[in-house]
Design a protein around this motif. Structure first.
Motif, mmCIF file in Angstrom:
data_model
loop_
_atom_site.group_PDB
_atom_site.id
_atom_site.type_symbol
_atom_site.label_atom_id
_atom_site.label_comp_id
_atom_site.label_asym_id
_atom_site.label_seq_id
_atom_site.Cartn_x
_atom_site.Cartn_y
_atom_site.Cartn_z
ATOM 1 N N LEU A 235 12.845 0.347 -10.091
ATOM 2 C CA LEU A 235 13.212 1.153 -11.916
ATOM 3 C C LEU A 235 14.702 2.673 -11.331
ATOM 4 O O LEU A 235 13.899 3.544 -10.255
ATOM 5 N N TYR B 154 2.084 4.581 -0.295
ATOM 6 C CA TYR B 154 2.534 6.321 0.700
ATOM 7 C C TYR B 154 1.942 6.873 0.232
ATOM 8 O O TYR B 154 1.769 7.716 -1.269
ATOM 9 N N GLU C 260 13.584 -2.438 -1.342
ATOM 10 C CA GLU C 260 13.527 -2.213 -0.136
ATOM 11 C C GLU C 260 12.775 -2.440 1.267
ATOM 12 O O GLU C 260 12.708 -2.476 2.154
ATOM 13 N N ILE C 261 11.543 -3.125 0.936
ATOM 14 C CA ILE C 261 10.924 -3.278 2.011
ATOM 15 C C ILE C 261 10.845 -4.700 2.254
ATOM 16 O O ILE C 261 9.101 -5.204 3.045
ATOM 17 N N THR D 202 5.300 -1.352 -9.482
ATOM 18 C CA THR D 202 4.728 -2.954 -9.048
ATOM 19 C C THR D 202 2.979 -3.527 -9.364
ATOM 20 O O THR D 202 2.827 -4.478 -9.515
ATOM 21 N N GLY E 165 8.782 -4.078 -3.419
ATOM 22 C CA GLY E 165 10.265 -3.401 -4.277
ATOM 23 C C GLY E 165 10.849 -4.085 -3.300
ATOM 24 O O GLY E 165 10.456 -4.258 -1.707
ATOM 25 N N ILE F 298 14.505 7.559 -9.585
ATOM 26 C CA ILE F 298 12.667 8.258 -9.055
ATOM 27 C C ILE F 298 12.777 9.184 -8.507
ATOM 28 O O ILE F 298 13.416 8.934 -7.103
ATOM 29 N N ILE G 218 0.889 -1.049 -0.115
ATOM 30 C CA ILE G 218 0.061 0.238 -0.341
ATOM 31 C C ILE G 218 0.494 0.732 -0.567
ATOM 32 O O ILE G 218 1.780 1.553 0.572
ATOM 33 N N ASP H 160 -1.185 4.089 2.626
ATOM 34 C CA ASP H 160 -0.888 3.992 3.313
ATOM 35 C C ASP H 160 -0.404 5.467 3.956
ATOM 36 O O ASP H 160 -0.006 5.902 3.706
HETATM 37 O O1 ME8 Z 1 6.907 1.706 1.119
HETATM 38 N N1 ME8 Z 1 11.610 0.723 -8.566
HETATM 39 O O2 ME8 Z 1 5.866 2.723 0.418
HETATM 40 P P1 ME8 Z 1 6.116 3.602 -0.923
HETATM 41 C C1 ME8 Z 1 10.404 -0.932 -8.857
HETATM 42 N N2 ME8 Z 1 4.127 1.920 1.945
HETATM 43 N N3 ME8 Z 1 9.281 -0.148 -7.404
HETATM 44 C C2 ME8 Z 1 9.043 1.639 -6.789
HETATM 45 C C3 ME8 Z 1 10.043 2.327 -7.654
HETATM 46 C C4 ME8 Z 1 11.213 1.615 -7.973
HETATM 47 N N4 ME8 Z 1 11.891 2.850 -8.498
HETATM 48 N N5 ME8 Z 1 9.787 2.923 -6.294
HETATM 49 C C5 ME8 Z 1 8.208 2.545 -5.742
HETATM 50 C C6 ME8 Z 1 6.068 1.765 1.009
HETATM 51 N N6 ME8 Z 1 8.234 1.066 -5.810
HETATM 52 C C7 ME8 Z 1 4.898 1.427 2.469
HETATM 53 C C8 ME8 Z 1 4.714 0.209 1.893
HETATM 54 S S1 ME8 Z 1 2.797 -2.098 2.708
HETATM 55 C C9 ME8 Z 1 2.478 -2.721 3.981
HETATM 56 C C10 ME8 Z 1 4.003 0.040 3.582
HETATM 57 C C11 ME8 Z 1 7.337 0.432 -5.082
HETATM 58 O O3 ME8 Z 1 5.036 4.556 -1.237
HETATM 59 C C12 ME8 Z 1 7.604 -0.741 -4.978
HETATM 60 O O4 ME8 Z 1 6.598 -1.448 -5.085
HETATM 61 O O5 ME8 Z 1 7.497 4.038 -0.277
HETATM 62 C C13 ME8 Z 1 8.008 -0.569 -3.569
HETATM 63 O O6 ME8 Z 1 8.286 -1.198 -2.467
HETATM 64 C C14 ME8 Z 1 6.974 0.599 -3.044
HETATM 65 O O7 ME8 Z 1 6.755 1.258 -4.309
HETATM 66 C C15 ME8 Z 1 6.647 1.437 -1.922
HETATM 67 O O8 ME8 Z 1 5.587 2.431 -2.178
#
Ligand code: ME8
Length: 630
Positions: free
Chosen positions: A293, A16, A263-264, A28, A261, A300, A14, A53
């Motif tokens: 990416l 942010y 990082e989590i 994703t 992704g 990004i 979910i 989130d």
């Molecule tokens: O981490 N390349 O939310 P977030 C590929 N709220 N995927 C990417 C990306 C990139 N450069 N940047 C973002 C959070 N993503 C938490 C998650 S889940 C219970 C809570 C995608 O908004 C990728 O899936 O920071 C990454 O894990 C997610 O967006 C992070 O989104």
């Protein structure tokens, strides 16, 4: 007869809501949509969940910066995510927001259960915290610079009385789960990273905060709000009815795939399963942590502007093309670079040439020689038989690869079918058969090519739903793609009306700036000529815009023994002046001084430029200003 119930529950993180969705979050979500559509086509009862989130310090800060109250800020941003997913053809069955009252109740219920099971205790947290990642880090993890190991940004030291989760207690249970279920974390190299953390032993995790209120209050102790990650992870079960709608929950849980992704991964593959074991729930089948990416080689970030807005690509090239490109060009699982130029290349070669053009040639001949009615295939020779077998083999391989989430390799199988079909068509030369009026062989070639193209459209349908539907309609299917269309050869019904239609994909040009010409052998220079250029490192002491110019910046640089120099450079569109101060750059120190907009430049800095961006050259690590370069 036994009825086998096939379900598939897939989730995205979910996101942010501190900023708008971008190519990363779209990536994703698109991949999850592709898998969800594939599973539906294969007959599964799919539940596909995404959402936002919305609690925690980072969102609170973003709302405050925007001058809005957090709830209306979140409402606005969540709306923008929903709108984009619609535009990208995302077929999610649920959209969860962590500020939904129902979700918040479940979070409190879950945490209470952890408490009742003796897994929570009160203690003092003293340590480092990264607000952008909403993550705690201990001294050993962060190194001397005190920067976040995940995002590289500054950390905050916090001291708070918090509730802790006895995460350490679950180290062995998790190790055992990893051993018994090698498919739990994918790809393999990501599982190994998690295993290393587990083998080092886990520390207990602080799961509440007291210095702000934007979160779910701790049951019976509302001074504490529940840590945003605990709140967020619970979305995966609250969204499917836990604990109140047992029918729905039992139908879909455990999740088949948490797509995230890299990082989590730690939160999903260590914290989340420990939380689930704590309350006695089964663990998800697979966490797949894909790569990151970059856009044209850069991380990004907001400053990339349009380059990261997925809507721009949908409007310019179409949704199907964006979805195809992301799967085809970025090897799913690994890091990859998103580039508009590559997208255009893929559109022109794979889609317009290999796919659209073959469809056009086949349907045009059916229109001309069979009045748009599909003929019965007649004579078959060895080449025809081999072609059918080759196609069917690729279909099977595609299915296997999709099942194991080797998505990029699965697309390659579709492209192989297109390659084989083009080869078959060119080898059989139906235009000659038409001239010779050899209709029994012509009917076979056109039928077989059409059948292969129909299979391609079905295989592409999770990835490019719009064009696939169009192709299927043109060859007589108005009820969409299904597994049955892939199961055997010869599905197309002779005598069905086909529709020639417009080109499936339009070729596009990618406007690039004039390229430097490639060096030719007679262009080469002697070493002595190169040595005439004196290059030195220089530290940027100050930088400011040149008045009345939107291109030029004026830098004062320290060139060691050569003293200070003033350099004027055409980089204002690419850099905020302050961001350059402190950098060690490379300058040509023996250029004749020149005046730019009336300001003297005593040298030139080096920079790399591509079609969209410019980056100043810097050195790898510390080196004194004035160091010579050779
Ligand atoms: O981490 N390349 O939310 P977030 C590929 N709220 N995927 C990417 C990306 C990139 N450069 N940047 C973002 C959070 N993503 C938490 C998650 S889940 C219970 C809570 C995608 O908004 C990728 O899936 O920071 C990454 O894990 C997610 O967006 C992070 O989104």
């Amino acid at each position: 007869m036994e009825v086998i119930f096939l379900k598939f529950y897939i989730t995205t993180p979910i996101y942010y809501v501190n900023s708008d969705p971008h190519v990363g979050s779209a990536y994703t979500t698109i991949i999850a949509d592709i898998i969800a559509r594939y599973k539906r086509m294969m007959g599964y009862d799919v539940f596909f969940l995404t959402g936002t989130d919305e609690h925690g310090q980072k969102i609170l800060q973003a709302a405050t910066n925007a001058g809005k109250d957090p709830q209306s800020f979140c409402d606005e941003l969540a709306g923008r995510f929903k709108k984009l997913w619609k535009k990208l053809g995302i077929t999610n069955d649920g959209f969860i927001r962590t500020t939904d009252q129902d979700h918040m109740k479940v979070v409190q219920y879950f945490v209470k259960k952890m408490m009742e099971n003796g897994d929570l205790y009160k203690g003092e947290y003293k340590g480092w915290y990264c607000v952008p990642c909403e993550s705690y880090w201990n001294e050993e993890e962060i190194g001397a610079e005190r920067l976040c190991p995940s995002c590289g940004r500054e950390l905050k030291y916090i001291t708070e009385e918090n509730y802790f989760f006895r995460l350490s207690k679950y180290t062995d249970a998790l190790l055992e789960h990893y051993r018994n279920h090698p498919e739990f974390v994918q790809p393999d190299f990501r599982r190994n990273e998690m295993l290393k953390i587990l083998e080092g032993g886990l520390k207990d995790l602080s799961i509440t905060r007291t210095t702000f209120k934007w979160g779910v209050p701790m049951p019976d102790d509302p001074e504490h709000v529940i840590y945003v990650w605990v709140d967020a992870l619970i979305n995966y079960i609250s969204a499917i009815g836990y604990p109140f709608d047992t029918e729905k929950f039992n139908r879909y849980w455990p999740a088949d795939l948490h797509l995230i992704g890299k990082e989590i991964n730690r939160f999903h593959s260590i914290v989340w399963p420990a939380m689930l074991i704590s309350v006695g729930l089964p663990l998800p089948k697979t966490v797949f942590a894909h790569g990151w990416l970059t856009v044209d080689g850069q991380k990004i970030s907001k400053s990339l502007g349009n380059a990261i807005d997925p809507s721009y690509f949908v409007e310019k090239y179409g949704n199907d093309v964006l979805r195809f490109y992301l799967l085809r060009d970025i090897n799913f699982g690994k890091d990859g670079d998103f580039s508009e130029k590559n997208l255009v290349n893929r559109l022109n070669s794979d889609l317009a040439n290999d796919y659209g053009n073959l469809l056009h040639r086949t349907l045009a001949m059916l229109e001309k020689h069979y009045s748009s009615v599909l003929p019965e295939p007649k004579e078959h020779d060895e080449i025809d038989e081999r072609f059918k077998e080759d196609v069917m083999q690729r279909v099977k391989e595609y299915e296997k690869l999709m099942e194991e989430y080797s998505l990029t390799q699965a697309v390659e199988k579709i492209l192989e079918i297109l390659m084989l079909s083009n080869k078959y068509f060119d080898e059989k030369r139906p235009w000659i058969l038409a001239k010779q009026k050899d209709f029994s062989r012509l009917s076979t070639v056109l039928y077989n090519t059409c059948e292969a193209l129909m299979k391609v459209a079905v295989m592409f349908s999770p990835i490019m739903p719009d064009s696939s539907r169009e192709v299927l309609l043109r060859v007589g299917f108005d009820w969409g793609p299904s597994k049955e269309l892939l199961d055997r050869w010869g599905i197309l019904k002779p005598s069905v009306r086909i529709v020639h239609g417009k080109p499936l994909f339009e070729k596009k040009e990618f406007a690039t700036e004039k390229k430097e010409s490639e060096p030719r052998m007679d262009d080469l220079i002697e070493l002595d000529e190169f040595k005439k250029v004196k290059l030195r490192t220089a530290k940027v002491l100050s930088a400011e815009r040149v008045p009345k110019s939107d291109k030029l910046l004026k830098l004062i640089v320290d060139v060691g023994d050569l003293g200070q120099r003033q350099i004027v450079a055409g980089i204002a569109k690419y850099y905020e002046p302050e961001s350059l101060v402190g950098k060690t750059i490379i300058v040509v120190v023996n250029l004749k001084p020149a005046k730019l907009m009336g300001v003297e430049s005593q040298g030139m800095l080096l920079a790399a430029k591509d079609s969209t961006n410019l980056r100043v050259l810097t050195v790898d690590g510390d080196i004194a200003p004035g160091a010579t370069i050779s």
